[in-house]
Design an enzyme around this catalytic site. Structure first.
Site, PDB file in Angstrom:
ATOM      1  CG  HIS A 141      -2.011  -1.221   1.087  1.00 38.71           C
ATOM      2  ND1 HIS A 141      -2.741  -1.075   2.289  1.00 38.71           N
ATOM      3  CD2 HIS A 141      -2.193  -2.233   0.491  1.00 38.71           C
ATOM      4  CE1 HIS A 141      -3.759  -2.272   1.985  1.00 38.71           C
ATOM      5  NE2 HIS A 141      -3.071  -2.939   0.861  1.00 38.71           N
ATOM      6  CD  GLU A 177      -1.715   4.659   3.021  1.00 37.08           C
ATOM      7  OE1 GLU A 177      -2.893   5.325   2.863  1.00 37.08           O
ATOM      8  OE2 GLU A 177      -1.712   3.504   2.694  1.00 37.08           O
ATOM      9  CB  CYS A 201      -6.345  -0.269   5.078  1.00 34.69           C
ATOM     10  SG  CYS A 201      -4.807  -0.790   4.924  1.00 34.69           S
ATOM     11  CB  CYS A 237      -1.844   1.726   6.047  1.00 31.03           C
ATOM     12  SG  CYS A 237      -1.459   0.878   4.366  1.00 31.03           S
TER      13      CYS A 237
END
Length: 153
Positions: free
Chosen positions: A55, A57, A85, A88
């Site tokens: 992801h 991040e 999410c 993250c």
């Protein structure tokens, strides 16, 4: 870089999101800023890297100079074009990031994560002190996301 406002940093995160989109990934981008300097950039790479944990991040956190990791990230700000999410959120907590600036938000109607919010995730692990600022360039961030998902339908 001088005094840059949240919108300027979010525009840089949007650039990362668009790069990720060109690579076939959902358009999510992140920037980490400390003491007015960009120390890392990340974008979603889940599809292109065949890694569900890639992801934006976490990509940005992984790219931080190892000399700055852990408690050294205290006082830093992570900018993300989408709401991080739960995965993250855990990475943000472990990295010691102090503030998260979010562009787009999760929508309950999409059904990805139900009644989730970043604030709830931080409170769950007793890190409610991490500041969350929402809605920076919301329309631009949401338009990118909805365009991507409508293409996928």
């Amino acid at each position: 870089m001088g005094d840059i406002i949240h919108e300027d940093y979010m525009l840089l995160a949007i650039e990362q999101a668009l790069e990720g989109r060109k690579e076939g990934n959902p358009p999510v981008g992140s920037i980490i800023v400390k003491d007015g300097n960009i120390i890392s950039r990340g974008r979603n790479r889940a599809n292109s890297d065949l890694d569900l944990t890639a992801h934006a991040e976490l990509d940005a956190i992984r790219k931080v100079d190892p000399k700055l990791q852990n408690s050294q990230l205290s006082g830093s700000t992570l900018y993300s074009t989408g709401e991080p999410c739960i995965l993250c959120a855990g990475g943000i907590v472990l990295a010691g990031i102090s503030r998260v600036v979010v562009g787009g938000n999760y929508h309950r109607s999409v059904g990805f994560v139900g009644d989730y919010s970043l604030e709830q995730a931080f409170a769950l692990v007793a890190c409610a002190h991490i500041e969350v600022i929402r809605g920076v360039l919301l329309e631009k961030c949401e338009a990118m996301r909805w365009a991507y998902w409508s293409e996928q339908a």
